[in-house]
Design an enzyme around this catalytic site. Structure first.
Site, mmCIF file in Angstrom:
data_model
loop_
_atom_site.group_PDB
_atom_site.id
_atom_site.type_symbol
_atom_site.label_atom_id
_atom_site.label_comp_id
_atom_site.label_asym_id
_atom_site.label_seq_id
_atom_site.Cartn_x
_atom_site.Cartn_y
_atom_site.Cartn_z
ATOM 1 N N HIS A 35 -11.388 1.654 3.436
ATOM 2 C CA HIS A 35 -10.778 2.363 2.311
ATOM 3 C C HIS A 35 -11.743 2.752 1.214
ATOM 4 O O HIS A 35 -11.317 3.072 0.098
ATOM 5 C CB HIS A 35 -9.642 1.515 1.729
ATOM 6 C CG HIS A 35 -8.386 1.582 2.514
ATOM 7 N ND1 HIS A 35 -7.161 1.189 2.014
ATOM 8 C CD2 HIS A 35 -8.151 2.024 3.775
ATOM 9 C CE1 HIS A 35 -6.229 1.365 2.935
ATOM 10 N NE2 HIS A 35 -6.809 1.864 4.012
ATOM 11 N N TRP A 55 0.862 -1.182 0.000
ATOM 12 C CA TRP A 55 0.000 0.000 0.000
ATOM 13 C C TRP A 55 0.892 1.223 0.000
ATOM 14 O O TRP A 55 1.894 1.284 0.738
ATOM 15 C CB TRP A 55 -0.906 0.048 1.231
ATOM 16 C CG TRP A 55 -1.640 1.352 1.317
ATOM 17 C CD1 TRP A 55 -2.759 1.715 0.640
ATOM 18 C CD2 TRP A 55 -1.257 2.502 2.077
ATOM 19 N NE1 TRP A 55 -3.114 3.008 0.924
ATOM 20 C CE2 TRP A 55 -2.203 3.518 1.815
ATOM 21 C CE3 TRP A 55 -0.203 2.783 2.955
ATOM 22 C CZ2 TRP A 55 -2.132 4.791 2.392
ATOM 23 C CZ3 TRP A 55 -0.129 4.051 3.529
ATOM 24 C CH2 TRP A 55 -1.086 5.025 3.252
ATOM 25 N N LYS A 74 -7.118 2.532 -1.961
ATOM 26 C CA LYS A 74 -7.664 3.449 -0.970
ATOM 27 C C LYS A 74 -8.433 4.552 -1.683
ATOM 28 O O LYS A 74 -8.089 4.931 -2.813
ATOM 29 C CB LYS A 74 -6.545 4.047 -0.110
ATOM 30 C CG LYS A 74 -7.050 4.771 1.137
ATOM 31 C CD LYS A 74 -5.896 5.091 2.085
ATOM 32 C CE LYS A 74 -6.423 5.692 3.376
ATOM 33 N NZ LYS A 74 -5.346 5.946 4.357
#
Length: 429
Positions: free
Chosen positions: A266, A189, A232
């Site tokens: 997210h 991420w 996200k």
């Protein structure tokens, strides 16, 4: 008067018979549940600080609030706290580590120079505890991430630094998987995005795709390491544009056959990940879940037993997706006892899986296939008040962990004996 254990057993027998009347085998459900590991996240134990001792702020849309006393400040303290948490949770589980949690000694390497040697202590501990390990590159809290760009950075030198970090983390994950006999899920991420509306959304995403291809270029045995990518919606400092959006990573995961990570916090507040699971698993080989609880935004609150948690678990069971799904947690709350947060969140995740395994799915499908949606709805509503509690208590009793609220007594005792003695902790709680 029967003992507390006897009362738990008696209540369970009544509940077991009721579930049996609906065609559900409670013993079989508990047997299946024992085989499902949950990956606890190390960063709940120290507020996402890690052991680089760099002093950098988190950034990247991450924030931890609260100052509850006794947080871990060394690897040994964190492992001690984790062991306490695991002792309160039924089942055999995993640990999810971030790259900043290595044991670096006097010389802290830069992120692109870390290696398996910095995690041998964690691997040895995991062997002793019979835990699997998962891993994450740390693309935040670093001077080269201060402008909010890493793998999509316009400067090739900056991108290459973070590519090397990602490559190093895959090797660490593979070493963990080989040593422990269970593949590490290494999840990527990044915080990349912009606070205000960009003029060019395309170029950063093209750069990100190229960078990810470079990170994943070296083949690694999937028995040792599995690659995942995580989307996200927005973050602090990236409110208007996130490079790694859901659509971007969904396309990337499908085209490269990587795991897709769905984090419950997210997405837009009106979206739920339970509704995405069957769609995603139609096209990607496996799924990684980061189960969290967003409150109006991606605030990573402790997981509670709410309807969405149940729906996530039910979707995994109904679709037969448990073998293709890796379940991890992702929350951090420094306003309450950190070990209690782990216990509450993980026990709730397991409890939701138990409820899903106890669901009379065959009967619900039968009604649905017959077009009897009245009966389907009626049974779905009756399920909500079935006696899950007695089965859960019995499951905990059989696992040798505290039943009911008894686990909190152990947390309080640990707090008094250990947490208040840590440096910087007030003498009185």
């Amino acid at each position: 008067m029967p003992s507390s254990d006897q009362r738990v057993e008696q209540a369970y027998e009544l509940a077991r018979d009721l579930y049996a009347s609906l065609g559900v085998d409670a013993e079989q459900a508990m047997s299946r549940l024992r085989q499902i590991p949950i990956s606890l996240h190390c960063w709940q134990g120290d507020d996402v600080v890690g052991f680089e001792q760099s002093g950098d702020e988190l950034g990247g849309g991450l924030a931890v609030t609260g100052n509850y006393p006794g947080k871990a400040s060394t690897p040994d303290e964190l492992r001690m706290d984790l062991q306490q948490a695991y002792s309160l949770i039924p089942g055999n589980h995993r640990l999810n580590l971030h790259a900043i949690y290595g044991e670096f000694g006097d010389h802290v390497p830069d992120r692109n120079e870390i290696g398996p040697e910095h995690f041998t202590g964690w691997i040895d501990w995991a062997k002793e505890q019979q835990l699997g390990l998962d891993f994450n590159p740390t693309y935040f809290a670093h001077p080269l991430a201060a402008d909010g760009m890493t793998l999509s950075h316009p400067d090739a030198k900056m991108r290459n630094f973070w590519i090397e970090h990602g490559q190093a983390c895959r090797q660490i994950g593979a070493t963990m998987g080989a040593a422990l006999g269970t593949p590490a899920v290494t999840n990527s991420w990044i915080p990349d995005g912009m606070k205000d509306t960009p003029a060019d959304r395309k170029a950063p995403r093209e750069r990100l795709a190229d960078s990810l291809d470079a990170v994943f270029a070296e083949p690694i045995d999937p028995a040792q390491n599995l690659d995942a990518v995580e989307c996200k919606l927005f973050g602090i400092g990236s409110e208007s544009y996130v490079v790694g959006s859901h659509e971007f990573y969904l396309g990337y995961a499908i085209s490269r056959q990587k795991l897709l990570c769905l984090d419950a916090g997210h997405f837009h507040p009106t979206e739920v990940i339970s509704d995405k699971i069957s769609s995603v698993l139609t096209y990607v080989p496996e799924l990684l879940l980061h189960v969290s609880r967003g409150v109006r935004w991606d605030s990573d609150h402790v997981v509670t037993y709410n309807q969405e948690l149940y729906e996530i678990a039910a979707e995994l069971v109904r679709g037969g997706y448990l073998e293709r799904t890796h379940i991890g947690l992702d929350f951090f709350d420094a306003s309450i006892n950190r070990i209690a947060a782990w216990a509450i969140g993980t026990r709730n995740m397991i409890k939701a899986l138990l409820a899903a395994l106890l669901e009379p799915t065959a009967k619900l499908r039968e009604f649905e296939e017959q077009g009897d949606f009245t009966a389907r709805l009626a049974l779905m509503e009756e399920i909500k008040t079935l006696p899950l509690g007695p089965v859960w208590d019995y499951y905990c009793l059989q696992a040798g962990v505290p039943v009911g609220m008894d686990w909190l007594d152990q947390v309080r005792q640990y707090e008094r004996s250990t947490l208040i003695n840590r440096s910087g902790t007030p003498a009185v709680l």
